[in-house]
Design an enzyme around this catalytic site. Sequence first.
Site, PDB file in Angstrom:
ATOM      1  N   SER A   1      39.903  46.559  38.008  1.00 49.90           N
ATOM      2  CA  SER A   1      41.097  46.871  37.121  1.00 49.90           C
ATOM      3  C   SER A   1      40.478  48.019  36.180  1.00 49.90           C
ATOM      4  CB  SER A   1      41.792  45.908  36.297  1.00 49.90           C
ATOM      5  OG  SER A   1      42.580  46.198  35.374  1.00 49.90           O
TER       6      SER A   1
ATOM      7  N   TYR B   1      40.403  39.085  30.485  1.00 52.66           N
ATOM      8  CA  TYR B   1      40.682  39.433  32.046  1.00 52.66           C
ATOM      9  C   TYR B   1      39.843  40.940  31.960  1.00 52.66           C
ATOM     10  CZ  TYR B   1      43.448  42.148  35.451  1.00 52.66           C
ATOM     11  OH  TYR B   1      43.921  42.887  36.453  1.00 52.66           O
TER      12      TYR B   1
HETATM   13  N1  LIG Z   1      49.305  44.952  39.883  1.00 49.85           N
HETATM   14  C1  LIG Z   1      48.498  45.522  38.914  1.00 49.85           C
HETATM   15  O1  LIG Z   1      48.969  45.769  38.029  1.00 49.85           O
HETATM   16  C2  LIG Z   1      46.903  45.247  38.802  1.00 49.85           C
HETATM   17  C3  LIG Z   1      46.485  46.240  38.063  1.00 49.85           C
HETATM   18  C4  LIG Z   1      45.005  45.889  38.059  1.00 49.85           C
HETATM   19  C5  LIG Z   1      44.432  45.102  38.849  1.00 49.85           C
HETATM   20  N2  LIG Z   1      44.923  44.241  39.695  1.00 49.85           N
HETATM   21  C6  LIG Z   1      44.059  43.420  40.514  1.00 49.85           C
HETATM   22  O2  LIG Z   1      44.549  43.223  41.858  1.00 49.85           O
HETATM   23  C7  LIG Z   1      44.197  42.165  42.420  1.00 49.85           C
HETATM   24  C8  LIG Z   1      45.719  41.569  43.041  1.00 49.85           C
HETATM   25  O3  LIG Z   1      46.808  41.468  42.010  1.00 49.85           O
HETATM   26  P1  LIG Z   1      48.344  41.605  42.627  1.00 49.85           P
HETATM   27  O4  LIG Z   1      48.953  42.286  41.314  1.00 49.85           O
HETATM   28  O5  LIG Z   1      48.241  41.977  43.880  1.00 49.85           O
HETATM   29  O6  LIG Z   1      48.536  40.082  42.203  1.00 49.85           O
HETATM   30  P2  LIG Z   1      49.994  39.118  42.885  1.00 49.85           P
HETATM   31  O7  LIG Z   1      50.961  40.159  43.179  1.00 49.85           O
HETATM   32  O8  LIG Z   1      49.791  37.961  41.850  1.00 49.85           O
HETATM   33  O9  LIG Z   1      49.380  38.524  44.175  1.00 49.85           O
HETATM   34  C9  LIG Z   1      48.069  37.719  44.165  1.00 49.85           C
HETATM   35  C10 LIG Z   1      47.598  37.190  45.454  1.00 49.85           C
HETATM   36  O10 LIG Z   1      46.461  36.150  45.368  1.00 49.85           O
HETATM   37  C11 LIG Z   1      47.051  34.901  45.753  1.00 49.85           C
HETATM   38  N3  LIG Z   1      46.215  34.097  44.663  1.00 49.85           N
HETATM   39  C12 LIG Z   1      46.321  34.159  43.403  1.00 49.85           C
HETATM   40  N4  LIG Z   1      45.489  33.238  42.923  1.00 49.85           N
HETATM   41  C13 LIG Z   1      45.057  32.527  43.793  1.00 49.85           C
HETATM   42  C14 LIG Z   1      43.980  31.207  44.003  1.00 49.85           C
HETATM   43  N5  LIG Z   1      43.578  30.813  42.888  1.00 49.85           N
HETATM   44  N6  LIG Z   1      43.692  31.163  45.159  1.00 49.85           N
HETATM   45  C15 LIG Z   1      44.120  31.685  46.039  1.00 49.85           C
HETATM   46  N7  LIG Z   1      44.779  32.650  46.370  1.00 49.85           N
HETATM   47  C16 LIG Z   1      45.399  33.103  45.178  1.00 49.85           C
HETATM   48  C17 LIG Z   1      48.516  34.999  45.760  1.00 49.85           C
HETATM   49  O11 LIG Z   1      48.895  33.858  46.383  1.00 49.85           O
HETATM   50  P3  LIG Z   1      49.472  32.386  45.784  1.00 49.85           P
HETATM   51  O12 LIG Z   1      49.983  32.458  44.294  1.00 49.85           O
HETATM   52  O13 LIG Z   1      50.422  31.725  46.814  1.00 49.85           O
HETATM   53  O14 LIG Z   1      47.990  31.714  45.566  1.00 49.85           O
HETATM   54  C18 LIG Z   1      48.876  36.352  46.235  1.00 49.85           C
HETATM   55  O15 LIG Z   1      48.878  36.414  47.417  1.00 49.85           O
HETATM   56  C19 LIG Z   1      44.170  41.117  41.081  1.00 49.85           C
HETATM   57  O16 LIG Z   1      42.675  41.163  41.076  1.00 49.85           O
HETATM   58  C20 LIG Z   1      44.403  41.919  39.839  1.00 49.85           C
HETATM   59  O17 LIG Z   1      43.708  41.577  38.604  1.00 49.85           O
HETATM   60  C21 LIG Z   1      46.350  44.173  39.668  1.00 49.85           C
END
Ligand SMILES: NC(=O)c1ccc[n+]([C@@H]2O[C@H](COP(=O)([O-])OP(=O)(O)OC[C@H]3O[C@@H](n4cnc5c(N)ncnc54)[C@H](OP(=O)(O)O)[C@@H]3O)[C@@H](O)[C@H]2O)c1
Length: 297
Positions: free
Chosen positions: A184, A197
């Site tokens: 991030s 985080y």
């Molecule tokens: N979106 C943003 O703005 C943003 C910005 C910077 C970085 N990121 C990073 O990008 C990555 C993905 O984020 P996202 O925004 O795509 O999140 P998201 O929409 O919440 O999706 C997260 C995915 O991971 C799974 N997951 C979460 N916790 C888990 C666990 N403990 N065990 C197994 N599966 C798990 C979720 O499914 P279940 O809930 O069913 O387990 C879902 O498939 C993260 O590392 C986040 O920090 C995101």
Amino acid sequence: MFFLLFMCASTSSSFNKRSLSALSTPAAAMGDSTTLPTKSRRWSLEGMTALVTGGTRGIGHAVVEELAGFGASIHTCSRKEEELVDCLKKWQALGFRVTGTVCDLSVRDQREKLMAEAGSVFAGKLNILINNVGTNVRKPTNEYTSEEFSFIMGTNFESAFHMSQLAYPLLKASGLGNVVFISSVAGVVAINSGSIYAATKGAMNQITKNLACEWAKDNIRVNSVSPWYIKTSLVDNILANKEFLDNVVSRTPLERVGEPEEVSSLVAFLCLPAASYITGQIISVDGGMTVNGFYPK
Ligand SMILES: NC(=O)c1ccc[n+]([C@@H]2O[C@H](COP(=O)([O-])OP(=O)(O)OC[C@H]3O[C@@H](n4cnc5c(N)ncnc54)[C@H](OP(=O)(O)O)[C@@H]3O)[C@@H](O)[C@H]2O)c1
């Protein structure tokens, strides 16, 4: 209709040698490493295997589809069985080769089971590991409990570190490995998304450099992708706040938040043979946010 779903939740010398095999497709890497790949091979993941954590929503979901579109076979996971089954059905209908495991990656033995299952699906060889799973609890530093500290550290950093350790023998066995951490911008500059985080993402960015140097001898490249706000379920609530969204947009030179596909395209590129000389890098996907010193509108 058949697809493979596992349950592991509660039930459940030289420059020449190295560089030429790194430039080749897996088949060529194992066989004729003196043949440079054709243009189409440099831009293909055909015959490669990938483990993408958290593939049912958001960035992970887009990464599964991007890698599958380049021809890779993929294993993914999430905690919710129903969502995972729905995704596997959809991907099968699209002709993608994707299998999955229901598991919680914050739990050590479930990470071990996940890697064992991916290893069995891919016959002990893995080309790509995408450490995508992540979570957050936003609050001022002096309000965090020790449970919250362990939860965020365990889910974001310890999990990605341990998955990389578990994947190492399989990546090495493939002869051509790639690890991509989904980090991030919070691990690059200071933003108000919570200090724990930010620490997990900063730690990911550092081990990207360590592992890139440590594992280069095994033809394993390691890179990190650092997004700014991307429209996913993780940040839906925050971006629903119009005042906050306006602040985010005004701080972003491209004047908008990102889409998951704008992250997955870079992740796929880093895994392609075309990116064979790129390792140890932390690349932001941020609409220019991290280079924006002071350019008021
Ligand atoms: N979106 C943003 O703005 C943003 C910005 C910077 C970085 N990121 C990073 O990008 C990555 C993905 O984020 P996202 O925004 O795509 O999140 P998201 O929409 O919440 O999706 C997260 C995915 O991971 C799974 N997951 C979460 N916790 C888990 C666990 N403990 N065990 C197994 N599966 C798990 C979720 O499914 P279940 O809930 O069913 O387990 C879902 O498939 C993260 O590392 C986040 O920090 C995101």
